[in-house]
Design a protein around this motif. Structure first.
Motif, mmCIF file in Angstrom:
data_model
loop_
_atom_site.group_PDB
_atom_site.id
_atom_site.type_symbol
_atom_site.label_atom_id
_atom_site.label_comp_id
_atom_site.label_asym_id
_atom_site.label_seq_id
_atom_site.Cartn_x
_atom_site.Cartn_y
_atom_site.Cartn_z
ATOM 1 N N THR A 270 0.826 -1.207 0.000
ATOM 2 C CA THR A 270 0.000 0.000 0.000
ATOM 3 C C THR A 270 0.860 1.256 0.000
ATOM 4 O OG1 THR A 270 -1.641 -1.242 1.287
ATOM 5 C CG2 THR A 270 -1.951 1.132 1.142
ATOM 6 N N LEU A 271 1.957 1.227 0.741
ATOM 7 C CA LEU A 271 2.865 2.371 0.750
ATOM 8 C C LEU A 271 3.434 2.652 -0.639
ATOM 9 C CD1 LEU A 271 4.888 1.778 4.051
ATOM 10 C CD2 LEU A 271 3.278 3.624 3.608
ATOM 11 N N GLN A 272 3.479 1.616 -1.471
ATOM 12 C CA GLN A 272 4.039 1.751 -2.809
ATOM 13 C C GLN A 272 3.011 2.158 -3.862
ATOM 14 O OE1 GLN A 272 7.495 1.053 -3.904
ATOM 15 N NE2 GLN A 272 7.575 1.653 -1.765
ATOM 16 N N LEU A 273 1.741 2.201 -3.480
ATOM 17 C CA LEU A 273 0.710 2.541 -4.456
ATOM 18 C C LEU A 273 0.884 3.969 -4.963
ATOM 19 C CD1 LEU A 273 -2.512 1.044 -2.799
ATOM 20 C CD2 LEU A 273 -1.279 0.154 -4.780
ATOM 21 N N GLN A 274 0.709 4.133 -6.253
ATOM 22 C CA GLN A 274 0.721 5.483 -6.800
ATOM 23 C C GLN A 274 -0.506 6.228 -6.291
ATOM 24 O OE1 GLN A 274 0.828 5.643 -11.038
ATOM 25 N NE2 GLN A 274 0.827 7.872 -11.153
ATOM 26 N N SER A 286 -1.911 19.263 -7.189
ATOM 27 C CA SER A 286 -1.739 17.950 -6.565
ATOM 28 C C SER A 286 -0.431 17.372 -7.045
ATOM 29 C CB SER A 286 -2.895 17.016 -6.925
ATOM 30 O OG SER A 286 -2.886 16.756 -8.313
ATOM 31 N N PHE A 287 0.076 16.407 -6.331
ATOM 32 C CA PHE A 287 1.327 15.791 -6.736
ATOM 33 C C PHE A 287 1.266 14.313 -6.424
ATOM 34 C CE2 PHE A 287 1.612 17.743 -2.596
ATOM 35 C CZ PHE A 287 2.154 16.780 -1.776
ATOM 36 N N SER A 288 1.988 13.557 -7.200
ATOM 37 C CA SER A 288 1.977 12.109 -7.023
ATOM 38 C C SER A 288 3.360 11.570 -7.297
ATOM 39 C CB SER A 288 0.962 11.455 -7.967
ATOM 40 O OG SER A 288 1.339 11.673 -9.313
ATOM 41 N N CYS A 289 3.531 10.337 -6.938
ATOM 42 C CA CYS A 289 4.822 9.688 -7.143
ATOM 43 C C CYS A 289 4.590 8.227 -7.479
ATOM 44 C CB CYS A 289 5.677 9.803 -5.880
ATOM 45 S SG CYS A 289 7.317 9.084 -6.036
ATOM 46 N N LYS A 290 5.279 7.734 -8.482
ATOM 47 C CA LYS A 290 5.160 6.330 -8.837
ATOM 48 C C LYS A 290 6.061 5.493 -7.942
ATOM 49 C CE LYS A 290 4.025 7.091 -13.699
ATOM 50 N NZ LYS A 290 4.412 6.808 -15.092
ATOM 51 N N PRO A 291 5.659 4.273 -7.650
ATOM 52 C CA PRO A 291 6.488 3.404 -6.826
ATOM 53 C C PRO A 291 7.857 3.182 -7.460
ATOM 54 C CG PRO A 291 4.287 2.505 -7.081
ATOM 55 C CD PRO A 291 4.395 3.652 -8.026
ATOM 56 N N MET A 292 8.871 3.222 -6.615
ATOM 57 C CA MET A 292 10.233 3.016 -7.094
ATOM 58 C C MET A 292 10.859 1.767 -6.511
ATOM 59 S SD MET A 292 11.569 6.940 -6.723
ATOM 60 C CE MET A 292 13.217 6.514 -7.249
ATOM 61 N N PHE A 293 10.140 1.110 -5.616
ATOM 62 C CA PHE A 293 10.719 -0.029 -4.904
ATOM 63 C C PHE A 293 9.716 -1.161 -4.884
ATOM 64 C CE2 PHE A 293 10.741 -2.409 -0.937
ATOM 65 C CZ PHE A 293 12.023 -2.905 -0.911
ATOM 66 N N LYS A 294 10.201 -2.358 -5.044
ATOM 67 C CA LYS A 294 9.349 -3.535 -4.909
ATOM 68 C C LYS A 294 10.093 -4.554 -4.077
ATOM 69 C CE LYS A 294 6.633 -6.920 -7.464
ATOM 70 N NZ LYS A 294 6.246 -7.427 -8.790
ATOM 71 N N CYS A 295 9.519 -4.915 -2.923
ATOM 72 C CA CYS A 295 10.211 -5.844 -2.040
ATOM 73 C C CYS A 295 10.138 -7.258 -2.608
ATOM 74 C CB CYS A 295 9.620 -5.799 -0.627
ATOM 75 S SG CYS A 295 7.925 -6.361 -0.507
ATOM 76 N N SER A 296 11.170 -8.033 -2.345
ATOM 77 C CA SER A 296 11.278 -9.365 -2.940
ATOM 78 C C SER A 296 10.236 -10.328 -2.422
ATOM 79 C CB SER A 296 12.667 -9.943 -2.665
ATOM 80 O OG SER A 296 12.897 -10.050 -1.274
ATOM 81 N N SER A 297 9.646 -10.031 -1.261
ATOM 82 C CA SER A 297 8.673 -10.957 -0.684
ATOM 83 C C SER A 297 7.244 -10.594 -1.023
ATOM 84 C CB SER A 297 8.834 -10.998 0.839
ATOM 85 O OG SER A 297 8.554 -9.746 1.393
ATOM 86 N N CYS A 298 7.039 -9.489 -1.759
ATOM 87 C CA CYS A 298 5.676 -9.078 -2.090
ATOM 88 C C CYS A 298 5.122 -9.928 -3.217
ATOM 89 C CB CYS A 298 5.640 -7.612 -2.491
ATOM 90 S SG CYS A 298 6.019 -6.506 -1.114
#
Length: 298
Positions: A270-274, A286-298
């Motif tokens: 959820t923390l990684q959701l755009q 407004s401002f947004s940010c795309k996820p830059m990280f994906k954990c290996s266990s997700c």
């Protein structure tokens, strides 16, 4: 040559078949009545063996074992001792509005729901005098006390750790802290805590935290706030955790998504959701940010 009376062999065969049928019926009744978790409730499962085989190390906790999902013939004794040290510190914290007995009662009442969240469960037994720490005991009502202690020790460790990080508390002079005794270990422990199979359901962590501090919420951050602060490195948005949880900020919808997380792995997703955040200083931007990280266990 032995002589058999007519029909004797058939009678013996019939008796054996009757016993076999009764054994099968008994097994079917046991399976039907066994307390297996419903599929819709099970949210914490073992990693697919085929996936884990690709990179075993990516799915293996380095220091801290959380929850009853996996079977372990031995666990790291210093870490289990540290959990008890943190449990004692948590119980002695100013503002904690519940006793050890009340926390045990809460976990006892929630035990069926907690167990239903797991694909399978094994209870942990810690015999520190004999230096034997095992998590390989099948669940039963006769050994429920081990489950209660396991959940309480794991939950108190997480909450106390998060509080120390949040308040930037140093290590007490009188305490040997396994977590902070070497540089970088906290990063490995943070990684252990988001492994998909190394989880406690967030609802029980919230229950324990709210029982402790619910009488004075204005002086304590929410548990989700604490959790996001601990995992701040994986919050890839153009807003800080501190600003996100400020009162009267227009981010209620995103916080609601965080509150709906089932466990820490889910929280990191959820923390990684755009997400588009409204700029507090403007009614239109407004401002947004795309996820830059994906954990290996997700």
């Amino acid at each position: 040559m032995e002589n058999h009376e007519p029909g004797t062999e058939n009678n013996t065969s019939d008796e054996n078949l009757d016993h076999l049928a009764k054994d099968i019926e008994s097994t079917l009744k046991f399976v039907k009545s066994s307390k297996r978790p419903a599929v819709q409730h099970c949210i914490i499962r073992s990693v697919n063996p085929l996936l884990r085989r690709v990179n075993e190390a990516a799915y293996r906790p380095l220091f801290v074992i959380i929850g009853p999902l996996r079977c372990y013939t031995s666990l790291l004794e210093p870490m289990e001792l540290q959990k008890r040290i943190y449990l004692a510190s948590f119980l002695q914290r100013p503002g904690v509005g519940a006793s050890l007995n009340e926390f045990c009662k809460l976990i006892t009442a929630s035990a069926p729901e907690i167990r239903s969240r797991y694909e399978e469960t094994y209870y942990r037994r810690c015999d520190f005098k004999a230096h034997q720490i095992q998590q390989n005991i099948p669940p039963s009502d006769d050994n429920l006390q081990w489950f209660i202690e396991m959940v309480l020790a794991d939950a108190a460790f997480i909450i106390e750790l998060f509080l120390r990080i949040y308040h930037k508390e140093g290590q007490p002079e009188s305490e040997i802290d396994f977590v902070f005794d070497s540089p970088g270990k906290i990063y490995d422990i943070r990684r252990d805590l988001f492994l998909a199979h190394n989880q406690l359901p967030l609802f029980v962590l919230k229950q324990i935290y709210d029982l402790a501090f619910g009488n004075n919420p204005d002086h304590h951050p929410s548990f989700i706030h604490l959790s996001c602060n601990f995992f701040y490195q994986y919050f890839n948005q153009n807003i800080s955790i501190h600003d996100l949880f400020q009162p009267n900020q227009p981010h209620v919808d995103f916080i609601a998504k965080l509150e709906g997380a089932k466990h820490f792995t889910d929280l990191l997703r959820t923390l990684q959701l755009q997400h588009s955040f409204q700029n507090p200083g403007s009614n239109s931007k407004s401002f947004s940010c795309k996820p830059m990280f994906k954990c290996s266990s997700c």
